[in-house]
Design a protein around this motif. Structure first.
Motif, PDB file in Angstrom:
ATOM      1  N   ASP A  61       0.818  -1.220   0.000  1.00 26.45           N
ATOM      2  CA  ASP A  61       0.000   0.000   0.000  1.00 26.45           C
ATOM      3  C   ASP A  61       0.856   1.276   0.000  1.00 26.45           C
ATOM      4  N   MET A  62       1.769   1.352  -0.963  1.00 26.09           N
ATOM      5  CA  MET A  62       2.588   2.533  -1.120  1.00 26.09           C
ATOM      6  C   MET A  62       2.950   2.687  -2.592  1.00 26.09           C
ATOM      7  N   GLU A  63       2.910   3.928  -3.087  1.00 22.68           N
ATOM      8  CA  GLU A  63       3.376   4.244  -4.431  1.00 22.68           C
ATOM      9  C   GLU A  63       4.818   4.716  -4.303  1.00 22.68           C
ATOM     10  N   ILE A  64       5.758   4.001  -4.917  1.00 23.42           N
ATOM     11  CA  ILE A  64       7.183   4.268  -4.750  1.00 23.42           C
ATOM     12  C   ILE A  64       7.762   4.724  -6.083  1.00 23.42           C
ATOM     13  N   VAL A  65       8.348   5.910  -6.088  1.00 24.78           N
ATOM     14  CA  VAL A  65       8.924   6.491  -7.298  1.00 24.78           C
ATOM     15  C   VAL A  65      10.424   6.646  -7.096  1.00 24.78           C
ATOM     16  N   THR A  66      11.210   6.174  -8.078  1.00 25.68           N
ATOM     17  CA  THR A  66      12.659   6.318  -8.053  1.00 25.68           C
ATOM     18  C   THR A  66      13.084   7.153  -9.249  1.00 25.68           C
ATOM     19  N   ILE A  67      13.772   8.253  -8.988  1.00 25.87           N
ATOM     20  CA  ILE A  67      14.304   9.124 -10.035  1.00 25.87           C
ATOM     21  C   ILE A  67      15.820   9.019  -9.979  1.00 25.87           C
ATOM     22  N   VAL A  68      16.425   8.459 -11.020  1.00 23.27           N
ATOM     23  CA  VAL A  68      17.876   8.278 -11.056  1.00 23.27           C
ATOM     24  C   VAL A  68      18.523   9.570 -11.558  1.00 23.27           C
ATOM     25  N   LEU A  69      19.440  10.106 -10.771  1.00 26.94           N
ATOM     26  CA  LEU A  69      20.118  11.358 -11.122  1.00 26.94           C
ATOM     27  C   LEU A  69      21.470  11.103 -11.776  1.00 26.94           C
ATOM     28  N   GLY A  88      17.817   9.850 -16.465  1.00 27.65           N
ATOM     29  CA  GLY A  88      16.903  10.165 -17.551  1.00 27.65           C
ATOM     30  C   GLY A  88      15.689   9.257 -17.569  1.00 27.65           C
ATOM     31  N   GLN A  89      15.596   8.381 -16.573  1.00 26.19           N
ATOM     32  CA  GLN A  89      14.449   7.489 -16.455  1.00 26.19           C
ATOM     33  C   GLN A  89      13.841   7.585 -15.061  1.00 26.19           C
ATOM     34  N   VAL A  90      12.562   7.228 -14.983  1.00 27.11           N
ATOM     35  CA  VAL A  90      11.818   7.215 -13.729  1.00 27.11           C
ATOM     36  C   VAL A  90      11.154   5.854 -13.582  1.00 27.11           C
ATOM     37  N   GLN A  91      11.231   5.308 -12.389  1.00 29.98           N
ATOM     38  CA  GLN A  91      10.581   4.030 -12.085  1.00 29.98           C
ATOM     39  C   GLN A  91       9.440   4.269 -11.108  1.00 29.98           C
ATOM     40  N   ARG A  92       8.279   3.676 -11.397  1.00 24.92           N
ATOM     41  CA  ARG A  92       7.147   3.722 -10.472  1.00 24.92           C
ATOM     42  C   ARG A  92       6.752   2.299 -10.096  1.00 24.92           C
ATOM     43  N   MET A  93       6.654   2.042  -8.802  1.00 30.71           N
ATOM     44  CA  MET A  93       6.233   0.735  -8.313  1.00 30.71           C
ATOM     45  C   MET A  93       5.048   0.921  -7.371  1.00 30.71           C
ATOM     46  N   SER A  94       3.961   0.249  -7.669  1.00 27.88           N
ATOM     47  CA  SER A  94       2.796   0.241  -6.779  1.00 27.88           C
ATOM     48  C   SER A  94       2.855  -1.032  -5.952  1.00 27.88           C
ATOM     49  N   ALA A  95       3.122  -0.882  -4.654  1.00 28.56           N
ATOM     50  CA  ALA A  95       3.262  -2.065  -3.800  1.00 28.56           C
ATOM     51  C   ALA A  95       1.921  -2.742  -3.551  1.00 28.56           C
ATOM     52  N   GLY A  96       0.839  -1.961  -3.495  1.00 28.43           N
ATOM     53  CA  GLY A  96      -0.502  -2.505  -3.388  1.00 28.43           C
ATOM     54  C   GLY A  96      -0.658  -3.547  -2.296  1.00 28.43           C
ATOM     55  N   SER A  97      -1.182  -4.725  -2.663  1.00 26.97           N
ATOM     56  CA  SER A  97      -1.474  -5.774  -1.689  1.00 26.97           C
ATOM     57  C   SER A  97      -0.220  -6.440  -1.137  1.00 26.97           C
ATOM     58  N   GLY A  98       0.949  -6.093  -1.701  1.00 27.72           N
ATOM     59  CA  GLY A  98       2.205  -6.572  -1.133  1.00 27.72           C
ATOM     60  C   GLY A  98       3.146  -7.168  -2.159  1.00 27.72           C
ATOM     61  N   THR A 127      -3.546  -4.236  -7.062  1.00 24.83           N
ATOM     62  CA  THR A 127      -2.657  -5.260  -7.599  1.00 24.83           C
ATOM     63  C   THR A 127      -1.278  -4.655  -7.803  1.00 24.83           C
ATOM     64  N   PRO A 128      -0.223  -5.251  -7.256  1.00 25.94           N
ATOM     65  CA  PRO A 128       1.117  -4.685  -7.413  1.00 25.94           C
ATOM     66  C   PRO A 128       1.496  -4.540  -8.889  1.00 25.94           C
ATOM     67  N   SER A 129       2.211  -3.463  -9.213  1.00 28.76           N
ATOM     68  CA  SER A 129       2.633  -3.225 -10.593  1.00 28.76           C
ATOM     69  C   SER A 129       3.910  -2.410 -10.612  1.00 28.76           C
ATOM     70  N   PHE A 130       4.526  -2.342 -11.797  1.00 26.15           N
ATOM     71  CA  PHE A 130       5.846  -1.738 -11.944  1.00 26.15           C
ATOM     72  C   PHE A 130       5.980  -1.194 -13.360  1.00 26.15           C
ATOM     73  N   GLU A 131       6.613  -0.033 -13.505  1.00 27.26           N
ATOM     74  CA  GLU A 131       6.899   0.484 -14.846  1.00 27.26           C
ATOM     75  C   GLU A 131       8.082   1.435 -14.802  1.00 27.26           C
ATOM     76  N   THR A 132       8.727   1.580 -15.962  1.00 30.90           N
ATOM     77  CA  THR A 132       9.826   2.519 -16.136  1.00 30.90           C
ATOM     78  C   THR A 132       9.538   3.391 -17.342  1.00 30.90           C
ATOM     79  N   CYS A 133       9.755   4.693 -17.205  1.00 33.68           N
ATOM     80  CA  CYS A 133       9.546   5.629 -18.306  1.00 33.68           C
ATOM     81  C   CYS A 133      10.802   6.473 -18.509  1.00 33.68           C
ATOM     82  N   SER A 134      11.085   6.786 -19.765  1.00 33.76           N
ATOM     83  CA  SER A 134      12.173   7.695 -20.112  1.00 33.76           C
ATOM     84  C   SER A 134      11.586   9.047 -20.473  1.00 33.76           C
TER      85      SER A 134
END
Length: 232
Positions: A61-69, A88-98, A127-134
């Motif tokens: 139950d947390m939205e986790i964003v990683t920005i690589v510098l 130049g990329q950002v990662q978003r992970m939805s931890a959701g139900s675990g 539902t947990p999910s994950f994505e990376t965007c440039s």
């Protein structure tokens, strides 16, 4: 109201392999008066030496964003995702139900610097999910470029919350304006440089928490790199 927190007033963590500067209570640092801002719970500026990182650990139950510098981070999780995320990329992970994940410096020799941000989701048990965007580096120049938002689109990671994360590189002597709806909040992090925020001065490492002021002018005194987050 603009509340500036100078870099020197933020805690500092030195584990040898990790240099971390959290903006809110995190790990062994706990301040009951500083546990978050709006739906934001974590903003850590981390530098990791080559080959080190955070081993497998759980989230829910947390939205986790990683920005690589600088450098690149290797992400692994129990959903079967393994991916290297670079500057130049950002990662978003939805931890959701675990889920369980791990993050390591992808290089054995080069430092990794990243911002890790945690936000409360608008809905629990997702539902947990994950994505990376440039995102295009050219889009940062004297402009607020959205890199994470509720409505996903090309170059913008989607997040399960009514919010937007912007990045901007403002050249010396240049200015950028920002306006949002009333009743919302703004968080600003000075990644590099020196700029005025509607008259309040920020230098690298300073943060600003803003409520009740919905129009901002960012005026760079020198080339500056910043993050602005529009929050509910």
């Amino acid at each position: 109201m603009i509340h500036i927190i100078p870099s020197d007033d933020r805690p500092s963590v030195d584990l040898g392999w990790l240099q971390s500067h959290p903006s809110f209570s995190f790990g062994e640092y706990y301040d009951p008066e500083n546990t978050g801002f709006s739906v934001m719970r974590v903003c850590n500026d981390d530098v990791l030496v080559g080959g080190r990182g955070f081993g497998p650990h759980p989230h829910s139950d947390m939205e986790i964003v990683t920005i690589v510098l600088n450098g690149a981070v290797r992400h692994e999780d129990n959903l079967g995702n393994t991916e290297v995320v670079s500057a130049g990329q950002v990662q978003r992970m939805s931890a959701g139900s675990g889920l369980i994940h791990a993050e390591y410096n992808a290089s054995e020799t080069e430092e990794l610097r990243l911002l890790q941000l945690w936000f409360m989701p608008a809905e629990r048990g997702l539902t947990p999910s994950f994505e990376t965007c440039s995102y295009p580096q050219s889009g940062l120049k004297n402009s607020l470029l959205p890199v994470v938002a509720r409505d996903r689109k090309e170059g913008v990671a989607g997040i399960h919350q009514d919010m937007t994360v912007y990045l901007s590189r403002v050249g010396a002597g240049q200015a950028v304006d920002f306006r949002q709806q009333e009743g919302r909040h703004i968080y600003v992090y000075a990644i590099e440089g020196n700029f005025a925020l509607s008259g309040s001065r920020l230098t690298a490492g300073d943060t600003a928490r803003i409520s009740g002021q919905h129009e901002l002018k960012i005026e760079a005194e020198e080339d500056s790199f910043l993050m602005l987050i529009d929050l509910p």
